[in-house]
Write an enzyme that holds these catalytic residues in place. Structure first.
Site, PDB file in Angstrom:
ATOM      1  N   ASP A 496      52.961  30.007  52.098  1.00  0.00           N
ATOM      2  CA  ASP A 496      53.593  28.923  51.337  1.00  0.00           C
ATOM      3  C   ASP A 496      52.878  28.727  50.007  1.00  0.00           C
ATOM      4  OD1 ASP A 496      51.214  28.050  52.266  1.00  0.00           O
ATOM      5  OD2 ASP A 496      51.933  26.168  53.118  1.00  0.00           O
ATOM      6  N   GLU A 497      52.890  29.801  49.198  1.00  0.00           N
ATOM      7  CA  GLU A 497      52.206  29.720  47.906  1.00  0.00           C
ATOM      8  C   GLU A 497      53.043  30.469  46.869  1.00  0.00           C
ATOM      9  OE1 GLU A 497      48.051  29.918  48.148  1.00  0.00           O
ATOM     10  OE2 GLU A 497      47.822  29.345  46.059  1.00  0.00           O
ATOM     11  N   GLU A 756      43.724  40.007  50.099  1.00  0.00           N
ATOM     12  CA  GLU A 756      43.236  38.931  49.241  1.00  0.00           C
ATOM     13  C   GLU A 756      41.712  38.845  49.255  1.00  0.00           C
ATOM     14  OE1 GLU A 756      44.450  35.031  50.578  1.00  0.00           O
ATOM     15  OE2 GLU A 756      43.966  34.143  48.649  1.00  0.00           O
TER      16      GLU A 756
HETATM   17  C1  BGC Z   1      45.552  31.914  45.224  1.00  0.00           C
HETATM   18  C2  BGC Z   1      44.744  32.760  44.304  1.00  0.00           C
HETATM   19  C3  BGC Z   1      44.386  31.916  43.145  1.00  0.00           C
HETATM   20  C4  BGC Z   1      43.506  30.858  43.687  1.00  0.00           C
HETATM   21  C5  BGC Z   1      42.827  29.994  42.701  1.00  0.00           C
HETATM   22  C6  BGC Z   1      44.716  30.801  45.703  1.00  0.00           C
HETATM   23  O1  BGC Z   1      45.338  29.978  46.587  1.00  0.00           O
HETATM   24  O2  BGC Z   1      46.105  32.636  46.243  1.00  0.00           O
HETATM   25  O3  BGC Z   1      45.141  34.011  44.137  1.00  0.00           O
HETATM   26  O4  BGC Z   1      43.900  32.583  42.061  1.00  0.00           O
HETATM   27  O5  BGC Z   1      44.160  30.083  44.656  1.00  0.00           O
HETATM   28  O6  BGC Z   1      41.553  29.954  43.055  1.00  0.00           O
END
Ligand code: BGC
Length: 909
Positions: A496-497, A756
């Site tokens: 959910d991002e 990630e």
């Molecule tokens: C994202 C990252 C993003 C980060 C910021 C995360 O939730 O998935 O890729 O750069 O937040 O720190």
């Protein structure tokens, strides 16, 4: 008249006879657009590639014709623009210079070029673009929809899913049509239908913007889809999309709740008359089989509610309702400027397991973004449920914890009576595994096919070498780029991002350009970034910008991305367009710093491993970096005073950085790998500090048994910093590692995408923190930039690859590497191999460009090109010997260099 006609024929013949240039114009394009869709800039820019079979070919001139019809162009009538013969070697981004272009105008164009000897080529094949609707008054339609009684949820945890509205209108066409163009936009996302068929191949139109600032429209030529003698039916289906659906963790309805569609079909008849079919209160609407559709939650489709023929003329719409009408939506409409989302390929499952009763799990073999297409025979009301996941639990069931609140579930309800085939229209998932429950009967392997989607960008790069691990890494990088280049560069496609995090984008943008032609895609994203800029000059952490916040290295995307696009594609307009915004960001950095040292703010070196990089060091380093890029960009657009100002500012920040953070023994505050990497990569150290920093960096890696500790920010420049400071041996060591943490570790454990976090999964700990554990984040894939530049050896010396560097650095146990890159000026290739102590390099340099090629050998006298001493070869000029390589200037063409005693750098132990 007759005589004049004869003369013209003669003239054409003379031209034809003169068409003997050694170069040919190919691959014409306008404003980087993959589709001949609407363009609404007054002066679109035109580019072409020249190719040649002969060495050392240059363009000495060009002539562009732009015509208002294909027929005129065929007759060489440039009624819109005839540039005449322009003495120039330019092939890239030449601004249209003809008559003002009218709204909706079709433009046909071609080019011929002259080579270095002054001989003309034949005309290129024709290409075309069309202008968009340039004036507000060109839009005739109202904003229509069908409102459901369900209100927007009161809080982000409550979810409300509404059925999709279907909208339709019939109209008559009774004479021959010359051209019919459909313009469409929506608050929400739309699918267009005409006479029973889907219009175009694009998904999720009109894309995602800051809907308060701008909204894009889609342009489709539908001439061939019209019934030219009688009734026609135009339709649209709407869904929440980013506008009203779940985005990030902000829940639903962030931008608005009521879906609206605005469309108009402009028909131009052969007799010169016009008809416009636009959205208005005479359209009718109904809810249909799509009960729920949401980007994160998935789609629910009840085939029993289908309305066969609703998008064809003659459908009985008596039960349909009048549409809700909004007269005015106060937001500028602009032509869609980017690469639309399309199907990339179909992926059959690799294996099927049944970890529980009535539960099939399909392994698609690779982690991608898209959906599953389902085939089923069932009874009316049978409910097949598809859930999506990136990984499996140890018991073989799907692991969904890392999706957080994203439901990622599609449900199909059968209508019964035979074979049914279905795929969702308005959602996508990031997944490798599909769980199927409720499937009636036995699930055969062809019942579910994966459908991969991505932005419709041309693939630009290819890379292969003698290490299978490296090849798998490259595949995973490309796979993860595709999964995240969907409308905007997202962080991840599954949980959910799915946001356009700016830090991730700037880290990865150079790699993205090696893999695909992302010029238009990133240019559109930069508009989102500028739209998200705060009044005080801070660039946002994400764009479009639903969440608030400014973080160093994230915000710097506002400078780094335009600079990268300028460097790779030679695009100065992107600098001009964002110039003020970029300078405002640098003002922000100055005012938010003390004695040019930035405060310890932001995300820091996100997801590093057992290393805590001080945020003030990182922030100040990025302040310096953006300042130096700004100096370069100011110079590129002729702002020399600014260029000088930023050059001085860079020197001042560098001095402040050294004073505040660098100790006499060369240690930098925090002494993490990342502080040394940033200081080296951003040119913040003079000798001897630079050498000391490289030593500290190498020592830290050694102290971790040859492993990295860098997070998102440090990893981006880790390999280039090592390579540039003479520690290629250490870079190869990191590259070859397959123990934790490393790129190879994930591959050894079956990764098909870039994770990630380094510890997304480990044998000891299992899955990493599920709150932040995507298996498709491209950031660590930024190593592909180094793979192209250092292993393959392809880089640019001048913007837009007008001058190219070919500088491979054999080593790390590799026997060969083949890299190719389709630059905006044509294909560049660099292939090398080492066999029994002999280095062979096959190099291709596109016509009308030059290159510096580095042949890494300690025996420069043995260098041959096509079996002759290199210095005697056509197109080859010896320049110098430099650090274990002989450097030659190359004109365009194909070359084969061989040399004894190649310089090979082994991996550090
Ligand atoms: C994202 C990252 C993003 C980060 C910021 C995360 O939730 O998935 O890729 O750069 O937040 O720190």
């Amino acid at each position: 008249m007759k005589t004049r006609g004869c003369m013209r024929v003669l003239l054409v013949m003379v031209l034809a006879a003169a068409c003997s240039a050694a170069i040919r114009p190919e691959r014409l394009r306008c404003e980087h657009l993959e589709n001949p869709s609407g363009i609404d800039v007054a002066q679109p820019r035109l580019s072409w590639i020249v190719t040649s079979d002969e060495r050392a070919q240059k363009q000495s001139g060009y002539r562009i014709l732009v015509a208002s019809s294909a027929e005129k162009l065929k007759k060489n009538q440039g009624d819109l623009w005839d540039s005449g013969r322009v003495p120039s070697d330019q092939t890239v981004l030449i601004p249209y210079g003809g008559k003002p272009l009218a709204s909706a105008a079709p433009c046909w164009w071609k080019v011929k070029v002259w080579d270095g000897a002054g001989d003309a080529s034949a005309w290129s094949a024709p290409a075309r673009w069309s202008m968009g609707l340039l004036h507000d008054g060109d839009w005739k339609g109202a904003w229509i929809g069908l409102d459901h009684e369900l209100d927007k949820p009161k809080d982000t945890d409550t979810k409300v899913y509404r059925p999709s509205p279907y909208l339709r209108k019939e109209f008559t066409v009774d004479k021959p049509v010359r051209r019919a163009v459909l313009y469409a936009t929506a608050l929400g996302i739309h699918e267009l239908r005409l006479n029973g068929r889907r219009v175009g191949d694009d998904y999720f139109m009109p894309g995602w913007t800051d809907y308060k600032k701008r909204l894009y429209y889609q342009t489709c030529d539908v001439t061939d889809m019209l019934n030219t003698k009688g009734r026609n039916a135009l339709g649209a289906i709407l869904s929440d999309g980013w506008y009203a659906g779940n985005i990030s963790i902000l829940g639903q309805g962030f931008y608005g709740w009521h879906l609206r569609f605005r469309g108009q079909l402009n028909i131009e008849y052969a007799d010169g008359s016009h008809q416009v079919v636009a959205t208005d209160p005479s359209w009718t609407a109904a809810f249909g089989p799509i009960l729920e559709s949401d980007m994160q939650a998935g789609e629910t489709y009840d085939a029993r509610l289908e309305m066969p023929g609703w998008d064809r003329p003659g459908f009985d719409a008596a039960q349909w309702r009048p549409v809700a009408v909004t007269e005015k939506v106060d937001v500028p409409l602009q032509a869609y400027p980017s690469a639309t989302t399309r199907i990339f390929k179909e992926i059959p499952p690799k294996s099927i397991t049944t970890p529980a009763a009535d539960t099939y799990v399909l392994d698609m073999g690779t982690n991608f973004a898209g959906w599953a297409r389902l085939k089923v025979r069932g009874n009316a009301g049978d409910k097949v449920r598809l859930r999506f996941a990136e990984r499996l639990n140890p018991d073989g069931t799907i692991y969904t914890e890392n999706l957080r609140s994203a439901r990622a579930t599609d449900t199909y309800i059968c209508k019964g009576g035979g074979l049914e085939e279905w795929q969702p229209q308005f959602t996508f998932h990031g997944f490798q595994y599909v769980e199927v429950t409720g499937y009636p009967g036995r699930l055969e392997p062809d019942a579910v096919i994966g459908v991969e989607i991505t932005a419709a960008v041309d693939v630009a790069g290819s890379f292969a070498c003698s290490s299978e691990q490296a090849n798998a890494l490259y595949r995973n990088i490309c796979q993860t780029q595709r999964a995240n280049f969907i409308e905007i560069p997202t962080d991840c496609p599954q949980r959910d991002e799915r946001m356009g995090w700016t830090g991730d984008a700037q880290i990865y943008v150079r790699t993205a350009t090696y893999n695909a032609d992302v010029a238009a895609f990133i240019a559109k994203y930069m508009v989102d970034v500028e739209d998200g800029q705060y009044p005080d000059g801070g660039f946002p952490c994400m764009a479009p910008r639903p969440h608030d916040g400014v973080s160093p290295a994230w915000a710097d995307a506002g400078v780094i991305c335009p600079w990268t696009i300028y460097r790779v594609y030679g695009d100065r307009r992107i600098i001009e367009r964002h110039y003020d915004a970029m300078t405002r960001w640098l003002d922000y950095c100055r005012t938010h710093s003390k004695d040019l040292i930035r405060p310890a703010d932001g995300f820091g070196d996100w997801l590093s491993i057992n290393a805590d990089t001080p945020k003030d060091v990182l922030s100040t380093a990025y302040f310096a970096r953006s300042t130096s890029l700004m100096a370069e960009m100011a110079a590129a657009v002729g702002k020399t005073a600014d260029a000088e100002k930023y050059r001085r500012q860079f020197a001042d920040i560098k001095q402040a950085f050294n004073k505040a953070f660098v100790a006499p023994d060369g240690r930098i505050k925090g002494s993490t790998q990342t502080v040394y990497v940033l200081a080296l990569a951003f040119d913040l150290l003079d000798e001897p500090a630079a050498q000391k920093a490289a030593d500290h960096l190498a020592a830290d890696i050694r102290s971790r048994d040859g492993h990295l500790s860098t997070g998102f920010v440090g990893t981006k420049d880790l390999m280039p910093a090592l390579t540039g400071s003479g520690r290629l041996d250490v870079a190869y060591r990191l590259f070859n590692n397959d123990t934790f943490p490393s790129w190879g570790f994930s591959i050894r454990h079956g990764a098909t995408s870039i994770w990630e976090r380094w510890n997304g999964w480990t044998p000891d700990e299992g899955f990493g923190d599920p709150k932040m554990n995507s298996f498709a984040h491209y950031s660590f894939g930024a190593v592909a930039e180094w793979m192209f530049k250092t292993i393959g050896g392809i880089d640019l010396l001048d913007p837009g690859y007008k001058r190219i560097a070919i500088r491979p650095a054999p080593g790390g146990g590799l026997d060969w590497a083949n890299a190719a890159y389709d630059s905006i000026r044509g294909r560049i290739a660099s292939n090398w191999k080492i066999n029994e102590g002999t280095l062979t390099m096959d190099v291709h340099i596109p016509a009308n460009t030059t290159a510096e090629v580095y042949v890494p050998t300690s025996a420069p006298d043995t260098i041959k090109e096509s079996n002759r001493p290199a210095r005697q070869a056509k197109g080859v000029t010896f320049l110098r010997n430099e650090k274990g390589a002989a450097v030659f200037e190359l004109a365009s063409g194909d070359y084969r260099f061989t040399a004894d005693d190649p310089v090979i750098v082994e991996s550090a132990r």
